[in-house]
Design an enzyme around this catalytic site. Structure first.
Site, PDB file in Angstrom:
ATOM      1  N   GLU A 208       0.834  -1.204   0.000  1.00 54.16           N
ATOM      2  CA  GLU A 208       0.000   0.000   0.000  1.00 54.16           C
ATOM      3  C   GLU A 208       0.866   1.252   0.000  1.00 54.16           C
ATOM      4  O   GLU A 208       2.029   1.212   0.355  1.00 54.16           O
ATOM      5  CB  GLU A 208      -0.954   0.018   1.191  1.00 54.16           C
ATOM      6  CG  GLU A 208      -0.353  -0.417   2.528  1.00 54.16           C
ATOM      7  CD  GLU A 208       0.840   0.365   2.990  1.00 54.16           C
ATOM      8  OE1 GLU A 208       0.802   1.610   2.933  1.00 54.16           O
ATOM      9  OE2 GLU A 208       1.835  -0.266   3.410  1.00 54.16           O
TER      10      GLU A 208
ATOM     11  N   GLY B  81       6.311  -0.148   4.163  1.00 47.08           N
ATOM     12  CA  GLY B  81       5.087  -0.432   3.417  1.00 47.08           C
ATOM     13  C   GLY B  81       5.419  -0.835   1.998  1.00 47.08           C
ATOM     14  O   GLY B  81       6.469  -1.430   1.748  1.00 47.08           O
ATOM     15  N   GLU B  82       4.518  -0.515   1.067  1.00 47.58           N
ATOM     16  CA  GLU B  82       4.690  -0.797  -0.374  1.00 47.58           C
ATOM     17  C   GLU B  82       4.678  -2.295  -0.693  1.00 47.58           C
ATOM     18  O   GLU B  82       4.813  -2.680  -1.839  1.00 47.58           O
ATOM     19  CB  GLU B  82       6.020  -0.233  -0.927  1.00 47.58           C
ATOM     20  CG  GLU B  82       6.241   1.240  -0.744  1.00 47.58           C
ATOM     21  CD  GLU B  82       7.615   1.710  -1.277  1.00 47.58           C
ATOM     22  OE1 GLU B  82       8.379   0.888  -1.830  1.00 47.58           O
ATOM     23  OE2 GLU B  82       7.904   2.909  -1.131  1.00 47.58           O
ATOM     24  N   GLY B  83       4.576  -3.153   0.316  1.00 45.39           N
ATOM     25  CA  GLY B  83       4.724  -4.589   0.081  1.00 45.39           C
ATOM     26  C   GLY B  83       6.169  -5.046   0.159  1.00 45.39           C
ATOM     27  O   GLY B  83       6.485  -6.189  -0.180  1.00 45.39           O
TER      28      GLY B  83
END
Length: 347
Positions: free
Chosen positions: A173, A313-315
């Site tokens: 995300e 974040g961001e995966g």
């Protein structure tokens, strides 16, 4: 709408015994590969086979903006950073791009509800519900219709990915202000006081965290959602709602779901409240430095694969932990057994 997911537990006594025997008769002492053995067993059970495989593994990164972020009271960075980072993803300049490329993981970027127009831009999936959520200091973040639409959209994107041959999926995300939404959801589902759920996000100092705790405590007291869906509608973000739908659909499709950090785990808390069995399909990548994340794991009674002090974040946690999951599948499928290798066993 959200009750339409049918998620079966991965319970199968005979297959479990076959898998455990296969693991135990590899050329090693019983249990010597530790967590890798647990992961191998789980993926075999999810895929209903003693020869599981990771096919076209994909990470979907959902981006969305949050109404509260415009006031700059709970976030270090301005809201524009969400859109700027989305362009960075599209230009392959972000950490998630680097790690996905390194491990041959397919990456898809989704505009779930960024406060910016990406029209006529390629390299992004256009799924915008609205230009950011409402400020939950004043009203619920979204309408029920918007929330169910977001859940459905997340589910649809996972179905599309599955139909192209993917059986292993992770979620990431991007959204300035989304640790605030995740903290509110965490407090609602775990019943842990909001102050203990609030952390530094992208790097707030102690006094700024105190302000964030106070504001979010007021928000929490203002609303009184009576169901998981209503909690998501009140406190969530479009990206969190899409991830919730994505997790539920992936479990229904019997995919292996790799859970990232604090925000994605908050979406899992919603999904878990809707369908308990969803946890059977989840592998937990890492512990985020965000203070609430460890408490989420305690609530779910789960242990992550790694803790590298990451909080991006961001995966990125999914991508960095992925080779461990590959190792689990590889040993199960290709390591010799005592019998095949002619090594004296431990019987």
């Amino acid at each position: 709408m959200h009750m339409e997911f049918t998620i079966k537990p991965i319970f199968n006594n005979s297959l479990e015994a076959i898998l455990q025997n296969k693991i135990n008769t590899k050329t090693k002492p019983i249990g010597a590969l530790g967590v890798l053995e647990t992961v191998a067993l789980q993926i075999g059970m999810i895929q209903n086979t003693d020869q599981p495989s990771l096919n076209q593994s994909t990470i979907l990164v959902f981006a969305g903006d949050h109404g509260i972020a415009q006031k700059r009271e709970v976030n270090l960075y301005p809201q524009e950073v969400t859109a700027q980072m989305v362009y960075n993803f599209m230009n392959e300049g972000a950490a998630i791009n680097v790690f996905c490329k390194q491990h041959q993981i397919a990456l898809k970027i989704v505009d779930a509800g960024v406060n910016h127009d990406f029209e006529n831009t390629s390299g992004i999936i256009h799924a915008k519900i609205d230009y950011g959520t409402q400020n939950y200091q004043e009203k619920p973040a979204m309408t029920t219709e918007q929330c169910t639409e977001a859940i459905q959209k997340g589910a649809d994107l996972v179905t599309e990915t599955f139909n192209k041959g993917c059986n292993t999926i992770g979620f990431g995300e991007m959204g300035i202000g989304n640790t605030s939404a995740a903290s509110l959801l965490m407090s609602y589902f775990t019943k842990i006081p909001i102050a203990e759920c609030v952390g530094s996000g992208t790097g707030l100092d102690t006094s700024a965290i105190k302000i964030k705790q106070k504001i979010l405590s007021e928000v929490f007291q203002k609303h009184n959602p009576s169901s998981p869906l209503e909690a998501l509608t009140t406190f969530g973000g479009f990206e969190i709602a899409m991830i919730t739908g994505g997790i539920l659909k992936a479990a229904e499709l019997k995919m292996t779901v790799i859970i990232d950090g604090f925000i994605v785990t908050s979406a899992l808390l919603v999904a878990h409240a809707m369908h308990q069995n969803v946890l059977d399909y989840c592998i937990f990548a890492h512990t985020s430095e965000e203070q609430g994340h460890q408490k989420m794991y305690e609530f779910l009674d789960k242990k992550p694969l790694i803790n590298l002090g990451m909080r991006l974040g961001e995966g990125t946690g999914v991508a960095v932990a992925y080779p461990i999951i590959e190792s689990a599948v590889a040993f199960l499928n290709t390591m010799a057994s005592f019998e095949s290798a002619g090594v004296s066993g431990n019987d």
